[in-house]
Structure formats: C-alpha cells, structure tokens
Design a protein around this motif. Structure first.
Motif, short mmCIF file in Angstrom:
data_model
loop_
_atom_site.label_atom_id
_atom_site.label_comp_id
_atom_site.label_asym_id
_atom_site.label_seq_id
_atom_site.Cartn_x
_atom_site.Cartn_y
_atom_site.Cartn_z
N ALA A 1 50.12 61.30 62.15
CA ALA A 1 51.42 60.76 61.75
C ALA A 1 51.61 59.35 62.30
CB ALA A 1 52.54 61.67 62.25
N VAL A 2 52.50 58.60 61.67
CA VAL A 2 52.84 57.25 62.11
C VAL A 2 54.34 57.19 62.33
CG1 VAL A 2 52.82 54.79 61.54
CG2 VAL A 2 50.91 56.25 60.82
N PHE A 3 54.75 56.74 63.52
CA PHE A 3 56.16 56.55 63.82
C PHE A 3 56.30 55.25 64.59
CE2 PHE A 3 54.55 58.49 67.66
CZ PHE A 3 55.31 57.96 68.69
N GLY A 4 57.54 54.83 64.84
CA GLY A 4 57.69 53.60 65.60
C GLY A 4 59.10 53.08 65.63
N GLY A 5 59.22 51.86 66.12
CA GLY A 5 60.51 51.20 66.21
C GLY A 5 60.60 50.09 65.19
N GLY A 6 61.75 49.94 64.58
CA GLY A 6 61.94 48.90 63.58
C GLY A 6 63.23 49.12 62.82
N ASP A 7 63.27 48.61 61.61
CA ASP A 7 64.40 48.87 60.74
C ASP A 7 63.88 49.22 59.35
OD1 ASP A 7 63.53 46.40 59.81
OD2 ASP A 7 65.10 45.31 60.88
N ASP A 8 64.76 49.22 58.35
CA ASP A 8 64.35 49.60 56.99
C ASP A 8 63.69 50.97 56.96
OD1 ASP A 8 65.09 47.05 55.68
OD2 ASP A 8 63.45 46.24 56.90
N ALA A 9 64.33 51.93 57.63
CA ALA A 9 63.73 53.26 57.77
C ALA A 9 63.49 53.92 56.42
CB ALA A 9 64.62 54.14 58.63
N ARG A 10 64.42 53.75 55.49
CA ARG A 10 64.28 54.41 54.19
C ARG A 10 63.02 53.91 53.46
NH1 ARG A 10 69.47 54.51 50.41
NH2 ARG A 10 70.16 55.68 52.25
N GLU A 11 62.83 52.60 53.47
CA GLU A 11 61.67 52.02 52.80
C GLU A 11 60.37 52.44 53.49
OE1 GLU A 11 59.40 49.61 50.18
OE2 GLU A 11 61.39 50.53 50.09
N MET A 12 60.40 52.48 54.82
CA MET A 12 59.20 52.86 55.57
C MET A 12 58.82 54.32 55.31
SD MET A 12 58.32 50.39 58.28
CE MET A 12 59.11 50.25 59.87
N LYS A 13 59.81 55.19 55.27
CA LYS A 13 59.52 56.60 55.00
C LYS A 13 58.97 56.78 53.59
CE LYS A 13 62.55 58.88 58.34
NZ LYS A 13 63.59 59.91 58.55
N ARG A 14 59.44 55.97 52.67
CA ARG A 14 58.93 56.02 51.30
C ARG A 14 57.45 55.66 51.25
NH1 ARG A 14 58.18 53.03 46.85
NH2 ARG A 14 58.63 51.09 47.92
N LYS A 15 57.03 54.84 52.20
CA LYS A 15 55.64 54.42 52.27
C LYS A 15 54.78 55.33 53.15
CE LYS A 15 56.55 49.52 51.33
NZ LYS A 15 55.65 49.37 50.16
N GLY A 16 55.36 56.42 53.65
CA GLY A 16 54.58 57.41 54.37
C GLY A 16 54.76 57.41 55.87
N VAL A 17 55.65 56.55 56.40
CA VAL A 17 55.91 56.55 57.84
C VAL A 17 56.76 57.76 58.19
CG1 VAL A 17 56.93 55.26 59.76
CG2 VAL A 17 55.71 54.04 57.93
N ASP A 18 56.40 58.45 59.25
CA ASP A 18 57.06 59.72 59.58
C ASP A 18 58.47 59.53 60.13
OD1 ASP A 18 56.95 62.62 59.91
OD2 ASP A 18 56.91 62.22 62.05
N GLN A 19 58.63 58.58 61.06
CA GLN A 19 59.94 58.41 61.69
C GLN A 19 60.08 56.99 62.21
OE1 GLN A 19 62.49 60.32 61.81
NE2 GLN A 19 63.80 59.40 63.36
N ILE A 20 61.27 56.42 62.05
CA ILE A 20 61.59 55.10 62.59
C ILE A 20 62.78 55.23 63.52
CG2 ILE A 20 62.50 52.81 62.04
CD1 ILE A 20 59.55 53.08 61.47
N PHE A 21 62.61 54.73 64.75
CA PHE A 21 63.70 54.72 65.73
C PHE A 21 64.33 53.33 65.75
CE2 PHE A 21 60.61 57.85 67.40
CZ PHE A 21 61.43 58.98 67.40
N PHE A 22 65.64 53.30 65.64
CA PHE A 22 66.35 52.03 65.64
C PHE A 22 66.57 51.54 67.07
CE2 PHE A 22 67.69 54.19 61.72
CZ PHE A 22 67.32 53.23 60.80
N ALA A 23 66.90 50.28 67.21
CA ALA A 23 67.25 49.73 68.52
C ALA A 23 68.44 50.50 69.08
CB ALA A 23 67.60 48.26 68.38
#
Length: 372
Positions: A88-110
């Motif tokens: 799986a791929v997760f991380g910190g950033g923004d644009d969580a919806r777009e990232m999940k659409r591209k296969g990213v598992d989870q995005i944590f916001f600041a």
C-alpha cells in the motif's frame, strides 16, 4: 508472537526536508513498527526497489510540494507493474480525493496527530494479505526472507535445513563470497560498504551484490532500519539490500540472520556483504562457516590504549580498517592497533581509510584485499 509490521518511509525528489518524517518515524517505532527509512530526495525507482526488496506492507511518503500527486501515482503504477501492488501507499499531502482515485491508500492532512497515523498503520497493515510473488526475482527472494524471519518470530528455536548441514566444497563453489563487517557505531561501516559497492559495480558490469544490514531492536518493539538512508551508490538494480532488526538477540545479529544469509549466498549473487549493529568489545558475531572474510571497522577515537586489549574482534578479524583517518589522532591509533595485532601472531591486514572521501586510496586498497 506475531511478526512486527514493516513499512518504508521516504521523502521524494521534489522535497528536500526530512524533519517531519523523522518525527513520524519515531512515533511508528514507539508503536512496535519496524521502519525502513530510505531518506530524502529519493526517486520513484529508488522507493519502489527498496519497498520490494524489504518486503514492506506499505510505503509512507511525506510531500506537500508541487508535483506530489503525480509522484504518488507513479509509485503506485510502478508497484503494480512489478507485481507488488499489495504494497500500500500512504502519506502526507493534500488532494486526497484525487490521490485515492489514483490508487493511494490514505492521505493525512497537516495537523493529523501522530497517534492517529500510527493507529491507522497498525489497523490496516497489521494483517497483510500478500499476493503470490511471480513477477520478479527480487520480489520472490524478498518474500522468502520474510518467511524465514517469521519462522523465528513464531518459534525462535526453529532452524532451516540449509543451516543445519555442513558447508561442503561444492557448496562453496556455487555460492557467493560472503564478507562480514562489524565495528562500533559511528565508525562509518555503511559509508565504507557503499563505497566498496561502487567499486564492485564499476569493475564488472555483470557483478551482483547483496547486502544484509542490521539495526538494534528489542522483542516486541519497533526499530529504525536506517542504513539505506546513507546508501547512495547502492541504489542500483544490481544491488539487493535487506534490512533486519535484531529483535532482541544480543551480538549484533537477528535470530534469522544465519538462515537469511544462507539463502542470499546461494541466490546468484557474486558477493554478499553482511553488516552488524554497532557492537561492543565482547562481540563475535560471525561464528558460522558462511562468512569467508571478516572486516572490523574502527574509529581512531576508541579511547585509551588499554581498550584495544578488550576488543575480541581484533583477535579474529581478517582485515582491520581504521576509518576516518583524517582525524587528528589517526596516526597514533594506527600505530597502537598495529602493535596490538602483532600479539596475535597470525596474518591480518590493517587498512587506513577515509570512506567519505571520493576515490579514497585506502578504500581502493581494501577493495583489492577483498577481491584478491
């Protein structure tokens, strides 16, 4: 006892800051997670290669700079291409919806708490369902190493058939040359190994190298497996590197080291380099017949001359490297260590190096001794 969760963390090429990820790494370790830290300013290929070789459950990427959406997506694509899309791929950033659409598992916001991040990793990556490794040799080898580690986690006395039978002459001809590196923390073992790898790669375009590196941990706790962060030349497709936590075993090695080393030695590599934890004066980490040559790496600032009488590895090492000889005390240290070695009345080599220096003649000398 279940095996610890293993994840890889890294900072991408578009971001040169690692302070945030270091804080996050420490929190993961406190939660019993083994963190392979790749460092900052890393390319997609470096991250994917490391994740596959380390057989991690997930990759954590810290990036809030421009271009991070495509960077995350490229990591996901490369994992899928190599048959490792169960990482799986997760991380910190923004644009969580777009990232999940591209296969990213989870995005944590600041502003997300460290505890929340660690809890997510424990909940989602603790019971990993791995795909069958059929896409590439690195992936297949990595998962065999994981199985060996797991066997010792679940039953610490278990031994594999490969480590029970004696090494025969035919075995030795068919396996890699194995070189063991040990020495106290801060002596520069990792930098020295990385410089040697550069020379291996440059001498022969077909040479393949495996590195088995160790970092300390206690039973049931996490670990920071950070040797990859200082490896530059070893970021190469001809180099297979695996990081191991000691998982409570004294002496600088893991309970599964011998089995993992045996597997690497017969997996088609020309050289296998094993590096131990920064060990104390009593350590004799290389007791089995799989190691062809032992190298003790020392810092000139080891203290009083009396300390040399206590270092058992000075009695058994084939090569003693005094690194960081650009330091003021280096000349005296070389003389004292040389006198100490004469007491052993056996053929031992002493080499002076400055591993951080490009094209250091001392590293060249060590390379020739190893490959002779």
């Amino acid at each position: 006892m279940t095996s610890p969760i293993r994840i890889l963390t890294a900072v991408p090429i578009c971001d040169g800051h690692d302070s945030a990820i270091n804080t996050i790494n420490l929190e993961f370790i406190r939660h019993g997670i083994e963190v392979v830290y790749l460092g900052f300013h890393r390319y997609v290929g470096d991250i994917v290669r490391a994740a596959i070789q380390e057989d991690v459950a997930a990759i954590g990427i810290s990036s809030y700079n421009g271009g991070h959406i495509e960077f995350f997506a490229d990591v996901v694509r490369q994992l899928k291409k190599k048959g490792a899309d169960d990482i799986a791929v997760f991380g910190g950033g923004d644009d969580a919806r777009e990232m999940k659409r591209k296969g990213v598992d989870q995005i944590f916001f600041a502003g997300t708490s460290l505890t929340e991040m660690a809890d997510y990793v424990e909940k989602h990556y603790g019971k990993r369902k791995r795909h069958r490794a059929s896409s590439g040799p690195d992936l297949a080898l990595a998962r065999k190493l994981t199985d060996l580690e797991a066997a010792f986690t679940h039953s610490r006395k278990r031994r594999t058939p490969n480590t029970q039978r004696p090494t025969t002459k035919s075995d030795r001809k068919s396996r890699a040359r194995v070189i063991g590196f040990t020495g106290p923390g801060g002596a520069g073992k990792t930098t020295l190994i990385d410089e040697l790898v550069l020379r291996f790669l440059q001498r022969d375009s077909k040479t393949r190298i495996a590195i088995l590196s160790h970092d300390p941990s206690v039973i049931g706790e996490g670990a920071l497996l950070g040797d990859r962060a200082t490896m530059i030349n070893s970021q190469d497709d001809r180099v297979f590197m695996r990081s191991m936590a000691t998982r409570g075993q004294a002496g600088g090695l893991s309970p599964a080291t011998e089995s993992c080393l045996a597997l690497l030695a017969r997996s088609g590599f020309d050289y296998v380099i094993i590096e131990t934890v920064g060990t104390g004066q009593e350590a004799l980490p290389f007791r089995n017949k799989l190691v062809d040559q032992t190298v003790l790496v020392m810092n000139p600032d080891y203290g009083a001359r009396l300390q040399l009488q206590k270092i058992v590895m000075l009695d058994v090492a084939d090569i003693v490297v005094v690194n960081k000889t650009d330091l003021e005390r280096a000349k005296a240290a070389l003389s004292e260590i040389e006198q100490r070695l004469t007491q052993n009345k056996r053929k031992q080599q002493i080499v002076a190096t400055v591993a951080k220096r490009h094209r250091d003649p001392g590293v060249d000398e060590l390379f020739e001794l190893i490959t002779r």
